[in-house]
Write a protein that holds these residues in place. Structure first.
Motif, mmCIF file in Angstrom:
data_model
loop_
_atom_site.group_PDB
_atom_site.id
_atom_site.type_symbol
_atom_site.label_atom_id
_atom_site.label_comp_id
_atom_site.label_asym_id
_atom_site.label_seq_id
_atom_site.Cartn_x
_atom_site.Cartn_y
_atom_site.Cartn_z
ATOM 1 N N ALA A 1 0.841 -1.194 0.000
ATOM 2 C CA ALA A 1 0.000 0.000 0.000
ATOM 3 C C ALA A 1 0.880 1.250 0.000
ATOM 4 O O ALA A 1 0.606 2.226 -0.708
ATOM 5 N N VAL A 2 1.928 1.183 0.779
ATOM 6 C CA VAL A 2 2.836 2.322 0.863
ATOM 7 C C VAL A 2 3.552 2.535 -0.473
ATOM 8 O O VAL A 2 3.636 3.635 -0.994
ATOM 9 N N ALA A 3 4.026 1.435 -1.065
ATOM 10 C CA ALA A 3 4.788 1.536 -2.321
ATOM 11 C C ALA A 3 3.957 2.131 -3.448
ATOM 12 O O ALA A 3 4.454 2.888 -4.264
ATOM 13 N N GLY A 4 2.632 1.802 -3.417
ATOM 14 C CA GLY A 4 1.782 2.290 -4.500
ATOM 15 C C GLY A 4 1.022 3.548 -4.132
ATOM 16 O O GLY A 4 0.082 3.927 -4.810
ATOM 17 N N GLY A 5 1.476 4.262 -3.090
ATOM 18 C CA GLY A 5 0.724 5.411 -2.591
ATOM 19 C C GLY A 5 0.764 6.582 -3.578
ATOM 20 O O GLY A 5 1.784 6.841 -4.221
ATOM 21 N N SER A 6 -0.345 7.346 -3.691
ATOM 22 C CA SER A 6 -0.467 8.437 -4.651
ATOM 23 C C SER A 6 0.337 9.664 -4.220
ATOM 24 O O SER A 6 0.686 10.508 -5.035
ATOM 25 N N GLU A 7 0.615 9.799 -2.930
ATOM 26 C CA GLU A 7 1.335 10.965 -2.421
ATOM 27 C C GLU A 7 2.789 10.959 -2.897
ATOM 28 O O GLU A 7 3.404 11.989 -3.024
ATOM 29 N N GLY A 8 3.304 9.761 -3.150
ATOM 30 C CA GLY A 8 4.645 9.654 -3.678
ATOM 31 C C GLY A 8 5.739 9.815 -2.637
ATOM 32 O O GLY A 8 6.870 9.521 -2.875
ATOM 33 N N ALA A 9 5.399 10.256 -1.452
ATOM 34 C CA ALA A 9 6.403 10.464 -0.405
ATOM 35 C C ALA A 9 6.558 9.202 0.422
ATOM 36 O O ALA A 9 5.575 8.591 0.803
ATOM 37 N N VAL A 10 7.788 8.824 0.639
ATOM 38 C CA VAL A 10 8.055 7.635 1.452
ATOM 39 C C VAL A 10 7.744 7.949 2.911
ATOM 40 O O VAL A 10 8.065 9.030 3.397
ATOM 41 N N GLY A 11 7.054 7.000 3.556
ATOM 42 C CA GLY A 11 6.782 7.165 4.995
ATOM 43 C C GLY A 11 5.507 7.912 5.271
ATOM 44 O O GLY A 11 5.229 8.253 6.406
ATOM 45 N N LEU A 12 4.722 8.220 4.250
ATOM 46 C CA LEU A 12 3.428 8.860 4.468
ATOM 47 C C LEU A 12 2.344 8.050 3.783
ATOM 48 O O LEU A 12 2.607 7.297 2.859
ATOM 49 N N GLY A 13 1.135 8.234 4.200
ATOM 50 C CA GLY A 13 0.035 7.512 3.541
ATOM 51 C C GLY A 13 -1.190 7.484 4.428
ATOM 52 O O GLY A 13 -1.133 7.876 5.598
#
Lengths: 180, 436
Positions: free
Chosen positions: A44-56
């Motif tokens: 879920a994190v890897a495919g997140g739309s925000e693009g920022a690592v560690g957020l979601g």
């Protein structure tokens, strides 16, 4: 009266145990039972739309029931001349109740026992009083009456054969037997 | 899993309803005697038959019986100055000098291939009078019973109390460790002879009870992991399941007319109450309706009331209730634990298990003056059962971990132990008088 206070204690312990397992993931057992939850989170994190690592957005999860549980105790011990359930057994009995309420086709037999002191048929009565104390708690916790059979062996089937306090304590018991 | 299958196979193979000789018989030992044991002489019986030597030692059985009563001391044969076979040969002066108070003489006569006559006489040495003279037929199969009957008649003449040498005892034996025990229901003569296993199981057997005609035993068996009451015919080995209701089926005892059993039933909610089970119709009449444990019912000899254990007052005490029902009457008030009542057949005494300064012991309650006499000395004595003459009680006690039986006179003065040296033996029940 003691019976109801124990019931509330049981529910209380149950709640604490549940909250603890949800709030603080047990990483020690994640590799065994919680593995699938962890890998879903990562994807879920890897495919997140925000693009920022560690957020979601994150997601809700509940691994209660999937965690490796301690082996379920099958024997409940009692104090001398008592049929009151000790508070230490509240979570054990709650787990049995949950199992049975979830599996309506599963039946159990509660086998009550007494220590060897005193009269044999009266001890059958004391053993039955103990198995009925467990039965009543399970009924209140949602187990169906036709899932539970009771029997009392009194002092006839001792777990320990000695004539000392240690053996007597092991013999004042209710054994929870799951039937096929 | 193998263990479970193994146990199941064993259970099936060991659930026996056979009547066969048991493996070890009871050994008697007089452990206590307070007071005087009356010296008597049982003279070796004369023999009239085909062979040179007598076929049976009738006198040995009689002497052993009188010795086991604890009230008599048969003198050894080498101390006998004469061995008269007929009353005219008795030298009463000789016997007086020895201090012998009674002398028994007799004769075994062979009349046919398997037909005998046993004749005996007992004399009062000081009064120089015959107390009893009797002859009766016997065969090889009945010889011991005839000898016990002779001893019973002599004992009654000497003491005024009917003898119980021809009676039997039923008891339970458990052998083996925790998860592999074998339970047996055993019947033997009171002298330990003729021991037979009536029923054997890997599940507990308990609470044997004699029918008034001595032909049947009621008992509780836990075959199939539930309590069931059976009535078993001792001669045929056939048994009938008389109560297998939901919950507890326990503590059976026959009514004096043999038509009913008092039983304890627990039902689904496990509330143990006293019930009467009609053996003819199988109808059940509930006598008590208390939330407490009501159990261990026993009939009064007149058949009109039932004595039982109840903890309705907080701890176990003895109560009595009419067979018509009504309010039970409390019988015991002394002490915090009184259970397992058994009335003497003459109704004068009630034997029970009582907690005596930390020890479970046998008490005898005098029904008239309500005095409680403690007659046993163990830590865990239980299951008192009266002799049919109301004079003695058999009960279970523990000796270095194993269950053994003891006999005690109702006045507590004479005590004997009965050990088998094999397993844990308990729950002795004394048979009614034999029928000749």
């Amino acid at each position: 009266m003691k019976f109801y206070s124990l019931l509330f204690t049981a529910l209380g312990v149950m709640c604490i145990a549940g909250c603890a397992s949800q709030g603080i993931p047990d990483f020690g057992s994640a590799s065994d039972a919680g593995g699938s939850v962890a890998s879903e989170g990562e994807s879920a994190v890897a495919g997140g739309s925000e693009g920022a690592v560690g957020l979601g957005e994150g997601e809700e999860f509940n691994d209660f029931g999937q965690m490796e549980e301690a082996p379920l105790e099958m024997v409940i011990y009692f104090d001398f001349d008592q049929s009151d359930l000790r508070t230490e057994y509240s979570d054990v009995l709650q787990r049995h109740s949950a199992n049975l309420a979830d599996n309506r086709r599963t039946n159990i037999r509660l086998e009550g026992h007494a220590d060897e002191r005193g009269s044999r048929e009266y001890n059958i009565g004391l053993g039955e009083r103990r198995s009925q104390a467990v039965r009543r708690l399970l009924l209140v916790q949602g187990v169906s009456a036709d899932q539970i059979a009771t029997v009392s062996f009194g002092e006839e089937r001792p777990a320990a054969l000695g004539s000392d306090e240690e053996s007597w304590q092991l013999n004042r018991r209710v054994e929870i037997k799951y039937l096929d | 899993m193998n263990h479970i299958i193994g146990r199941f196979v064993l259970l099936c193979s060991l659930l026996l309803l056979v009547i066969r000789p048991a493996i070890a018989q009871l050994e008697f030992d007089i452990t206590d005697f307070v007071g005087k044991r009356t010296p008597i002489a049982v003279i070796p019986f004369a023999w009239e038959g085909e062979d040179d030597v007598a076929h049976y030692d009738i006198d040995d059985v009689i002497a052993a019986d009188l010795n086991r009563s604890g009230r008599f001391r048969p003198i050894p044969e080498q101390d006998m100055l004469q061995k008269p076979a007929a009353s005219v040969d008795i030298d009463f002066d000789d016997w007086s000098i020895l201090g012998v108070e009674a002398i028994v003489i007799g004769k075994l006569i062979q009349n046919g291939a398997n037909a005998y006559t046993v004749q005996f006489q007992a004399f009062d040495v000081f009064k120089r009078q015959q107390l009893i003279g009797y002859r009766m037929p016997a065969s090889r199969g009945t010889m011991r019973r005839v000898a016990h009957r002779a001893a019973d008649m002599i004992y009654e003449k000497l003491t005024g109390i009917p003898g119980v040498f021809g009676t039997k005892v039923a008891y339970i034996r458990a052998i083996g460790q925790e998860d592999m025990r074998t339970y047996s229901l055993i019947v033997s003569d009171m002298d330990g002879e003729n021991e037979f296993t009536i029923m054997e199981s890997n599940d507990p057997i308990m609470s044997p009870a004699w029918s008034p005609d001595s032909r049947q035993l009621a008992y509780v068996s836990f075959e199939n992991e539930a309590s069931t009451i059976y009535v078993q015919n001792l001669r045929t080995g056939n048994r009938i399941k008389v109560s297998s209701r939901i919950g507890i089926n326990g503590a059976p005892a026959f009514s004096p007319d043999g038509r009913n059993l008092v039983v304890t039933l627990g039902g689904l909610d496990g509330n143990l109450d006293i019930n009467i089970l009609d053996l003819g119709t199988r109808e059940v009449t509930r006598l008590t309706r208390n939330r407490a444990i009501d159990t261990e019912g026993t009939w009064a000899p007149d058949g009109k009331s039932i004595y039982f254990t109840s903890d309705r007052s907080g701890g176990p005490q003895i109560y009595a209730i009419s067979v018509e029902g009504g309010t039970p009457k409390r019988i015991t008030y002394e002490g915090i634990y009184n259970a397992r009542p058994r009335l003497s057949p003459d109704g004068s005494k009630l034997a029970l298990v009582t907690l005596d300064r930390g020890n479970y012991r046998i008490g005898v309650l005098d029904m008239e003056d309500r005095d409680l006499l403690i007659v046993s000395r163990g830590k865990q004595d239980e299951s008192p059962s009266f002799a049919p003459n109301s004079d003695s009680i058999i009960y279970a006690t523990r000796l270095s971990g194993d269950g053994v039986l003891e006999l005690v006179s109702a006045d507590g003065l004479v005590r004997q132990s009965l050990s088998s040296g094999n397993g844990d033996i308990r729950e002795p029940v004394w048979s009614p008088f034999p029928r000749y």
